[in-house]
Scaffold this motif. Sequence first.
Motif, mmCIF file in Angstrom:
data_model
loop_
_atom_site.group_PDB
_atom_site.id
_atom_site.type_symbol
_atom_site.label_atom_id
_atom_site.label_comp_id
_atom_site.label_asym_id
_atom_site.label_seq_id
_atom_site.Cartn_x
_atom_site.Cartn_y
_atom_site.Cartn_z
ATOM 1 N N VAL A 12 0.815 -1.228 0.000
ATOM 2 C CA VAL A 12 0.000 0.000 0.000
ATOM 3 C C VAL A 12 0.842 1.268 0.000
ATOM 4 O O VAL A 12 0.289 2.366 -0.015
ATOM 5 C CB VAL A 12 -0.967 0.029 1.216
ATOM 6 C CG1 VAL A 12 -1.868 -1.185 1.209
ATOM 7 C CG2 VAL A 12 -0.200 0.145 2.525
ATOM 8 N N GLY A 13 2.152 1.142 0.022
ATOM 9 C CA GLY A 13 3.011 2.319 0.121
ATOM 10 C C GLY A 13 2.789 3.326 -0.983
ATOM 11 O O GLY A 13 2.721 4.544 -0.744
ATOM 12 N N LEU A 14 2.670 2.848 -2.216
ATOM 13 C CA LEU A 14 2.484 3.761 -3.342
ATOM 14 C C LEU A 14 1.156 4.499 -3.233
ATOM 15 O O LEU A 14 1.076 5.701 -3.524
ATOM 16 C CB LEU A 14 2.563 2.983 -4.658
ATOM 17 C CG LEU A 14 2.544 3.833 -5.934
ATOM 18 C CD1 LEU A 14 3.704 4.821 -5.930
ATOM 19 C CD2 LEU A 14 2.593 2.941 -7.169
ATOM 20 N N VAL A 15 0.100 3.801 -2.802
ATOM 21 C CA VAL A 15 -1.205 4.450 -2.634
ATOM 22 C C VAL A 15 -1.123 5.528 -1.554
ATOM 23 O O VAL A 15 -1.674 6.621 -1.702
ATOM 24 C CB VAL A 15 -2.291 3.416 -2.270
ATOM 25 C CG1 VAL A 15 -3.626 4.102 -2.010
ATOM 26 C CG2 VAL A 15 -2.427 2.385 -3.377
ATOM 27 N N ILE A 16 -0.397 5.226 -0.480
ATOM 28 C CA ILE A 16 -0.237 6.198 0.603
ATOM 29 C C ILE A 16 0.506 7.437 0.106
ATOM 30 O O ILE A 16 0.141 8.575 0.431
ATOM 31 C CB ILE A 16 0.501 5.555 1.798
ATOM 32 C CG1 ILE A 16 -0.388 4.502 2.455
ATOM 33 C CG2 ILE A 16 0.912 6.618 2.818
ATOM 34 C CD1 ILE A 16 0.322 3.672 3.502
ATOM 35 N N SER A 17 1.546 7.230 -0.688
ATOM 36 C CA SER A 17 2.292 8.368 -1.240
ATOM 37 C C SER A 17 1.393 9.250 -2.103
ATOM 38 O O SER A 17 1.409 10.484 -1.994
ATOM 39 C CB SER A 17 3.478 7.870 -2.071
ATOM 40 O OG SER A 17 4.507 7.378 -1.248
ATOM 41 N N LEU A 148 -2.333 2.400 6.931
ATOM 42 C CA LEU A 148 -1.427 3.467 7.342
ATOM 43 C C LEU A 148 -1.452 3.686 8.843
ATOM 44 O O LEU A 148 -0.404 3.934 9.463
ATOM 45 C CB LEU A 148 -1.801 4.764 6.610
ATOM 46 C CG LEU A 148 -1.027 6.024 7.011
ATOM 47 C CD1 LEU A 148 0.468 5.846 6.753
ATOM 48 C CD2 LEU A 148 -1.564 7.236 6.249
ATOM 49 N N VAL A 149 -2.628 3.592 9.447
ATOM 50 C CA VAL A 149 -2.729 3.757 10.902
ATOM 51 C C VAL A 149 -1.878 2.713 11.609
ATOM 52 O O VAL A 149 -1.110 3.023 12.541
ATOM 53 C CB VAL A 149 -4.204 3.657 11.354
ATOM 54 C CG1 VAL A 149 -4.301 3.671 12.876
ATOM 55 C CG2 VAL A 149 -5.032 4.790 10.753
ATOM 56 N N VAL A 150 -1.965 1.468 11.166
ATOM 57 C CA VAL A 150 -1.177 0.395 11.782
ATOM 58 C C VAL A 150 0.303 0.593 11.487
ATOM 59 O O VAL A 150 1.165 0.372 12.352
ATOM 60 C CB VAL A 150 -1.646 -0.983 11.266
ATOM 61 C CG1 VAL A 150 -0.827 -2.100 11.907
ATOM 62 C CG2 VAL A 150 -3.130 -1.175 11.531
ATOM 63 N N LEU A 196 2.171 12.393 14.653
ATOM 64 C CA LEU A 196 0.891 12.840 15.214
ATOM 65 C C LEU A 196 0.005 13.469 14.145
ATOM 66 O O LEU A 196 -1.201 13.198 14.088
ATOM 67 C CB LEU A 196 1.136 13.837 16.346
ATOM 68 C CG LEU A 196 -0.119 14.310 17.106
ATOM 69 C CD1 LEU A 196 -0.846 13.120 17.719
ATOM 70 C CD2 LEU A 196 0.252 15.323 18.171
ATOM 71 N N LEU A 197 0.597 14.288 13.272
ATOM 72 C CA LEU A 197 -0.198 14.960 12.246
ATOM 73 C C LEU A 197 -0.694 13.969 11.194
ATOM 74 O O LEU A 197 -1.859 14.021 10.783
ATOM 75 C CB LEU A 197 0.622 16.062 11.580
ATOM 76 C CG LEU A 197 1.105 17.198 12.490
ATOM 77 C CD1 LEU A 197 1.710 18.322 11.663
ATOM 78 C CD2 LEU A 197 -0.027 17.738 13.348
ATOM 79 N N ILE A 198 0.185 13.066 10.738
ATOM 80 C CA ILE A 198 -0.234 12.094 9.727
ATOM 81 C C ILE A 198 -1.290 11.148 10.301
ATOM 82 O O ILE A 198 -2.256 10.789 9.615
ATOM 83 C CB ILE A 198 0.985 11.294 9.212
ATOM 84 C CG1 ILE A 198 1.976 12.238 8.530
ATOM 85 C CG2 ILE A 198 0.550 10.211 8.239
ATOM 86 C CD1 ILE A 198 3.263 11.558 8.097
ATOM 87 N N LEU A 199 -1.126 10.766 11.563
ATOM 88 C CA LEU A 199 -2.116 9.904 12.204
ATOM 89 C C LEU A 199 -3.463 10.616 12.307
ATOM 90 O O LEU A 199 -4.522 10.004 12.085
ATOM 91 C CB LEU A 199 -1.627 9.489 13.595
ATOM 92 C CG LEU A 199 -2.466 8.454 14.344
ATOM 93 C CD1 LEU A 199 -2.522 7.142 13.567
ATOM 94 C CD2 LEU A 199 -1.906 8.223 15.745
ATOM 95 N N THR A 200 -3.441 11.911 12.615
ATOM 96 C CA THR A 200 -4.676 12.698 12.676
ATOM 97 C C THR A 200 -5.359 12.746 11.315
ATOM 98 O O THR A 200 -6.577 12.574 11.201
ATOM 99 C CB THR A 200 -4.376 14.132 13.151
ATOM 100 O OG1 THR A 200 -3.800 14.074 14.465
ATOM 101 C CG2 THR A 200 -5.642 14.970 13.193
ATOM 102 N N MET A 201 -4.578 12.977 10.257
ATOM 103 C CA MET A 201 -5.139 13.000 8.908
ATOM 104 C C MET A 201 -5.757 11.656 8.545
ATOM 105 O O MET A 201 -6.837 11.596 7.940
ATOM 106 C CB MET A 201 -4.048 13.350 7.892
ATOM 107 C CG MET A 201 -3.455 14.725 8.030
ATOM 108 S SD MET A 201 -2.123 14.961 6.824
ATOM 109 C CE MET A 201 -1.118 16.174 7.660
ATOM 110 N N ALA A 202 -5.075 10.574 8.903
ATOM 111 C CA ALA A 202 -5.570 9.243 8.554
ATOM 112 C C ALA A 202 -6.857 8.912 9.307
ATOM 113 O O ALA A 202 -7.840 8.443 8.716
ATOM 114 C CB ALA A 202 -4.501 8.194 8.857
#
Length: 359
Positions: A12-17, A148-150, A196-202
């Motif tokens: 899933v890395g490419l989708v996350i990017s 991504l959360v995990v 913290l910010l990326i986790l909040t967005m996710a």
Amino acid sequence: MKQLHLWLSLPVGLVISITCFSGAMLIFEREITESVQREYYFVEEVGTQRISFEDAIAAVEPMLDGEQRITGITTSSDLERAWKVNLSSPKGAAVYVDQYSGEVLGTPERLPLFNTMFRLHRWLMDSRPADGGVFWGKVIVGISTLALVVIILSGVVIWIPKSVKMWKNRSQISLRKGWRRFLYDLHVAGGIYATLLILTMALTGLTWSFEWYRNGLYRLFGADTTATSSHSAAPRAQRDGSYSASEIAFEDVVARYDEYNNIVISPTSISVNLSGFGNPRAADKYSFDASTGAITSAEMYADASRQQKMRGWIYALHVGNFGGYATRVLWFLAALLGATLPLTGYYLWIKRTFAGRKK
């Protein structure tokens, strides 16, 4: 945790990017769009006398097709901003009018760049099936965001240093030890700084992917998941006289506020979008008599239901616009960094894998 972090990231890395990068591009869409298409959003000269709401509607009505209706007019506290005459369809459609001269400025379209970024961010350029089948783009983005959360949480566990020296090494980004060390530090130290910010967005972004998640999040914070009703526009045939009364109601409401962002006027109600930091969708709502313009009731944002407040706060936390430009810049940088994390992770994994085989 290392295995979990690796084997979840690889597929899933490419989708996350893509999701993070496209999300970063959307953060300043409004400012860029209004700069490029300034002729729609701002008047050429601020006058001393504005036209009436009825005049604005009369100027726009000849442009409407048989299915469209005018749902309201949005005015701004910024006197240089044109009036926005909102339409019932398509979603978000509007015509801008110079409130001093009455000139119709036109209907701006979303810039192709941001239209592409939005479709990438939400659906990976997929389209909703007409037959009601599986919306694969939306599903893939949602599953990748869950992963991504995990990945973030497992990455935090992996990062935890075992000594003071290791903590120092994992907290710095070196610029003088070569590209590989820089990419390693960007992945390890940069990732932990943006966690913290990326986790909040996710966690907030998942509300647009899965209904079960959205309902569960609302229940977690004690909010009712029942859909709230919204004011609907009166048919065009019933429009006569309504906006004349709204002039009286508008003047009454404006006098109650020292500052505000914008005001939306409809045939029987007025919504005041409040200024300041916090929930950008916070608004006080007033109802008025369509014949006299007298205010008949008021719903203050301070007294709004928890669900109504949560809707705005989830969006604000997702895009970072609750604290003005400062938080939006932070969210922009964090989203860009989030886009690089899978790429640096792929690089480090490939180097380590092939280096081991070569040895």
